[in-house]
Design a protein around this motif. Structure first.
Motif, PDB file in Angstrom:
ATOM      1  N   LYS A 109     -65.702  58.715 -58.725  1.00 45.92           N
ATOM      2  CA  LYS A 109     -67.057  59.525 -59.430  1.00 45.92           C
ATOM      3  C   LYS A 109     -65.648  60.293 -60.216  1.00 45.92           C
ATOM      4  O   LYS A 109     -64.693  60.333 -59.573  1.00 45.92           O
ATOM      5  N   GLY A 110     -65.746  61.572 -61.112  1.00 42.93           N
ATOM      6  CA  GLY A 110     -65.557  62.235 -61.679  1.00 42.93           C
ATOM      7  C   GLY A 110     -64.458  63.138 -60.727  1.00 42.93           C
ATOM      8  O   GLY A 110     -63.731  63.607 -60.876  1.00 42.93           O
ATOM      9  N   ASN A 111     -65.693  63.721 -59.637  1.00 43.92           N
ATOM     10  CA  ASN A 111     -64.864  65.020 -58.987  1.00 43.92           C
ATOM     11  C   ASN A 111     -64.828  64.227 -57.128  1.00 43.92           C
ATOM     12  O   ASN A 111     -66.035  64.463 -56.571  1.00 43.92           O
ATOM     13  N   PRO A 112     -64.277  63.074 -56.950  1.00 45.28           N
ATOM     14  CA  PRO A 112     -64.155  61.927 -55.822  1.00 45.28           C
ATOM     15  C   PRO A 112     -63.780  62.946 -54.840  1.00 45.28           C
ATOM     16  O   PRO A 112     -65.106  62.261 -53.808  1.00 45.28           O
ATOM     17  N   VAL A 113     -62.774  63.694 -54.346  1.00 49.87           N
ATOM     18  CA  VAL A 113     -62.585  63.858 -52.450  1.00 49.87           C
ATOM     19  C   VAL A 113     -64.103  64.514 -51.793  1.00 49.87           C
ATOM     20  O   VAL A 113     -64.058  66.202 -52.851  1.00 49.87           O
ATOM     21  N   HIS A 114     -63.900  64.635 -51.068  1.00 51.90           N
ATOM     22  CA  HIS A 114     -64.734  65.243 -49.940  1.00 51.90           C
ATOM     23  C   HIS A 114     -64.940  65.074 -48.596  1.00 51.90           C
ATOM     24  O   HIS A 114     -64.737  64.512 -48.180  1.00 51.90           O
ATOM     25  N   GLU A 115     -65.346  66.166 -47.932  1.00 50.82           N
ATOM     26  CA  GLU A 115     -64.852  66.345 -46.915  1.00 50.82           C
ATOM     27  C   GLU A 115     -66.313  66.435 -46.124  1.00 50.82           C
ATOM     28  O   GLU A 115     -67.065  67.614 -46.403  1.00 50.82           O
ATOM     29  N   GLN A 116     -66.770  66.231 -44.962  1.00 51.08           N
ATOM     30  CA  GLN A 116     -68.027  66.156 -44.010  1.00 51.08           C
ATOM     31  C   GLN A 116     -67.561  65.968 -42.766  1.00 51.08           C
ATOM     32  O   GLN A 116     -67.129  65.017 -42.207  1.00 51.08           O
ATOM     33  N   ASP A 117     -67.189  66.746 -42.626  1.00 49.82           N
ATOM     34  CA  ASP A 117     -67.593  67.172 -40.425  1.00 49.82           C
ATOM     35  C   ASP A 117     -66.638  65.928 -40.246  1.00 49.82           C
ATOM     36  O   ASP A 117     -66.668  65.182 -39.395  1.00 49.82           O
ATOM     37  N   GLY A 118     -65.318  66.554 -40.859  1.00 51.18           N
ATOM     38  CA  GLY A 118     -64.173  66.228 -40.774  1.00 51.18           C
ATOM     39  C   GLY A 118     -63.371  64.775 -41.044  1.00 51.18           C
ATOM     40  O   GLY A 118     -62.016  64.436 -40.788  1.00 51.18           O
ATOM     41  N   LEU A 119     -64.130  64.136 -42.084  1.00 50.22           N
ATOM     42  CA  LEU A 119     -63.819  63.129 -42.574  1.00 50.22           C
ATOM     43  C   LEU A 119     -63.460  63.435 -44.032  1.00 50.22           C
ATOM     44  O   LEU A 119     -64.323  63.752 -44.466  1.00 50.22           O
ATOM     45  N   VAL A 120     -62.243  63.069 -44.456  1.00 53.35           N
ATOM     46  CA  VAL A 120     -62.660  62.916 -46.148  1.00 53.35           C
ATOM     47  C   VAL A 120     -62.852  61.515 -46.622  1.00 53.35           C
ATOM     48  O   VAL A 120     -62.576  60.405 -46.410  1.00 53.35           O
ATOM     49  N   TYR A 121     -64.060  61.895 -47.402  1.00 57.20           N
ATOM     50  CA  TYR A 121     -64.095  60.351 -48.253  1.00 57.20           C
ATOM     51  C   TYR A 121     -63.684  61.147 -50.148  1.00 57.20           C
ATOM     52  O   TYR A 121     -63.750  61.514 -50.727  1.00 57.20           O
ATOM     53  N   PHE A 122     -63.800  59.623 -50.649  1.00 55.06           N
ATOM     54  CA  PHE A 122     -64.086  59.234 -51.915  1.00 55.06           C
ATOM     55  C   PHE A 122     -65.530  59.278 -52.383  1.00 55.06           C
ATOM     56  O   PHE A 122     -66.322  57.886 -51.954  1.00 55.06           O
ATOM     57  N   ARG A 123     -66.068  59.686 -53.527  1.00 57.43           N
ATOM     58  CA  ARG A 123     -67.607  59.544 -53.398  1.00 57.43           C
ATOM     59  C   ARG A 123     -66.807  58.071 -54.428  1.00 57.43           C
ATOM     60  O   ARG A 123     -66.597  58.480 -55.092  1.00 57.43           O
ATOM     61  N   THR A 124     -68.496  57.205 -54.677  1.00 53.11           N
ATOM     62  CA  THR A 124     -68.050  56.255 -55.700  1.00 53.11           C
ATOM     63  C   THR A 124     -69.500  56.333 -56.853  1.00 53.11           C
ATOM     64  O   THR A 124     -70.864  56.929 -56.378  1.00 53.11           O
ATOM     65  N   HIS A 125     -69.025  55.438 -57.780  1.00 51.07           N
ATOM     66  CA  HIS A 125     -70.455  55.210 -58.628  1.00 51.07           C
ATOM     67  C   HIS A 125     -70.086  53.582 -58.532  1.00 51.07           C
ATOM     68  O   HIS A 125     -69.177  52.263 -59.316  1.00 51.07           O
ATOM     69  N   TYR A 126     -71.099  52.895 -58.180  1.00 54.37           N
ATOM     70  CA  TYR A 126     -70.866  50.972 -58.511  1.00 54.37           C
ATOM     71  C   TYR A 126     -71.046  51.270 -60.155  1.00 54.37           C
ATOM     72  O   TYR A 126     -71.760  51.403 -60.562  1.00 54.37           O
ATOM     73  N   TYR A 127     -70.699  49.915 -60.232  1.00 51.86           N
ATOM     74  CA  TYR A 127     -70.353  49.619 -61.414  1.00 51.86           C
ATOM     75  C   TYR A 127     -70.778  47.940 -61.268  1.00 51.86           C
ATOM     76  O   TYR A 127     -70.108  46.759 -60.764  1.00 51.86           O
ATOM     77  N   GLY A 128     -71.708  47.312 -61.926  1.00 48.95           N
ATOM     78  CA  GLY A 128     -71.919  45.714 -62.135  1.00 48.95           C
ATOM     79  C   GLY A 128     -73.370  45.785 -61.166  1.00 48.95           C
ATOM     80  O   GLY A 128     -73.775  46.564 -60.426  1.00 48.95           O
ATOM     81  N   GLY A 129     -73.404  44.468 -60.795  1.00 55.24           N
ATOM     82  CA  GLY A 129     -74.885  44.778 -60.035  1.00 55.24           C
ATOM     83  C   GLY A 129     -74.424  43.899 -58.730  1.00 55.24           C
ATOM     84  O   GLY A 129     -74.290  43.099 -58.755  1.00 55.24           O
TER      85      GLY A 129
END
Ligand code: MN
Ligand code: MN
Length: 457
Positions: A109-129
């Motif tokens: 996603k355009g603002n992908p970096v996200h921390e939750q309970d001590g882990l850091v993630y990239f938020r994604t948006h799937y492409y295609g089926g």
């Protein structure tokens, strides 16, 4: 091959030793392509590099076109067209093989970096089926580009090298999954849950997200805001592998539609120059409906053909339509084949069989052929006669049972301009999964089919 069409003997059974060796050698070259061409941008770059090596030149540098000239068009680094000019004028018609180089994946996603309970993630948006539940618990590589605020371009390719780290989407342990397991496969893992872990270390009193962002800043010179002008894709990081004691199959990511794209590339590089102009098309955005200015619904292909015509002193608009009316195309996209573990979705007499050759599909679409290019029998007969004459192992195959679903390809878009089009590609198993499966002999016969088509009249 003695008998190009058969529903009782596999292609391998019909091949002699020399052909069998060629199948296996082709598989090795194809796997190397798959492992390098992970994204549409990477595929486009590799195709352009191989074309330049073989003497193809940018169409815009040409001042005239003569038979045998090799030209290319680079559409924003995501779609490519290669052409070899024929003995006859371009206006007499093109021999087009149209494949696509994008594949289902997880975009950031355009603002992908996200921390939750001590882990850091990239938020994604799937492409295609995709079946979302297939994407957790596999190694993911990050590929693409980031443009910084100042306009510096950073090319990213992390995870395909053995020494690289990978990224990872979690799934719930079975011990605590009693509620999840009651959900449907469609709901068991949601789109918003497809977040990939990217880090977990920080110093005392430092937020983990800040520590990961600092690492990105130090190592790559990028700020969090730079993700807004990035195109980054998480793709399966598993290398292509042979499957079976006999090594007859290939499991790999992105074989829809890089199996046809690779076949298309080898075919145009190795085909003898033809009477008609040969055109190998490698387009983007097929998996999301061919929209956007790198997709097949945009004007770039028409501009390319008009430019070819202009270089042969043909500039009228009707000239373009007449050229397309005179043209023939194999829509080079994958088909499904009978999965013996899921036979209920197939009608066995009319579906493709694994290992029975390249699949010709008269119509795709869903239910009452909705959205389909229904190829003309006159054209199918011509292709069938060609394949029989040249010993191409082929079969006829529908995507599945009539009311089970359906699919689409770029076939109808070129047919709109009057071109004769039939779907012709490799049949596969586990399509659109992170690691799909197909038969080496089918991949080989796909390339064989495109090559003889390019060389035909
Ligand atoms: Mn496809
Ligand atoms: Mn697809």
């Amino acid at each position: 091959m003695q008998q190009p069409y058969s529903r009782t003997e596999s292609v391998w059974q019909r091949m002699d030793e020399a052909e069998r060796a060629a199948v296996m050698a082709y598989g090795e070259r194809y796997k190397a392509f798959l492992d390098a061409a992970r994204t549409e941008r990477l595929a486009a770059r590799i195709i352009l590099d191989k074309a330049e090596e073989a003497g193809f030149r940018p169409l815009y540098d040409m001042e005239s076109l003569k038979p045998g000239d090799k030209v290319y068009w680079n559409q924003k680094g995501k779609s490519v067209i290669l052409a070899v000019i024929g003995q006859e004028p371009v206006h007499a018609g093109l021999k087009i093989v149209g494949s696509h180089i994008d594949a289902p994946r997880l975009d950031l996603k355009g603002n992908p970096v996200h921390e939750q309970d001590g882990l850091v993630y990239f938020r994604t948006h799937y492409y295609g089926g995709i079946k979302k539940y297939q994407w957790p618990c596999i190694p993911l590589a990050l590929c693409g580009v980031i443009y910084t605020k100042e306009g510096r371009k950073l090319t990213v390719n992390i995870g395909m090298d053995e020494k690289d780290p990978v990224f990872y989407i979690t799934d719930l342990l079975i011990h605590l999954a009693q509620d999840q397991m009651k959900k449907t496969l469609a709901d068991g893992v949601t789109g918003e849950q497809l977040q990939a872990v990217i880090g977990s270390l920080s110093d005392k009193d430092e937020k983990v997200k800040d520590a990961v962002l600092k690492l990105l800043k130090d190592r790559y010179g990028i700020e969090e805001e730079d993700f807004t002008s990035a195109e980054l894709e998480l793709v399966p990081a598993m290398k292509s592998r042979d499957v079976g004691f006999d090594r007859s199959l290939i499991a790999a990511y992105g074989q829809d539609d890089r199996v046809c794209s690779y076949a298309n590339l080898e075919a145009i590089l190795h085909a003898a120059p033809g009477e008609k102009t040969q055109v190998a098309l490698f387009t983007d955005k097929e998996e999301i409906g061919s929209y956007g200015n790198t997709g097949m619904q945009s004007s770039y292909f028409a501009k390319f053909v008009m430019k070819l015509l202009a270089l042969q002193q043909e500039t009228s608009l009707i000239g373009f339509y007449e050229t397309m009316e005179n043209s023939e195309m194999l829509s080079a996209d994958v088909n499904s084949c009978l999965d013996p573990m899921f036979p209920e979705v197939m009608e066995k007499d009319n579906c493709s069989l694994c290992g029975y050759g390249v699949a010709l599909t008269k119509y795709t679409g869903a239910r009452g052929k909705g959205g389909s290019n229904d190829a003309n029998s006159e054209f199918i007969q011509k292709i069938r006669a060609l394949f029989d004459a040249k010993g191409v192992g082929w079969q006829i195959g529908e995507l599945g049972k009539i009311d089970q679903g359906g699919g689409g390809t770029i076939a109808f878009m070129l047919a709109d301009w009057g071109c004769e089009v039939v779907d012709c590609g490799t049949a596969m198993l586990s399509m659109h999964s992170p690691y799909d499966l197909l038969h080496k002999a089918d991949a080989y016969e796909t390339c064989h089919a495109y090559k003889v088509f390019f060389e035909s009249r």
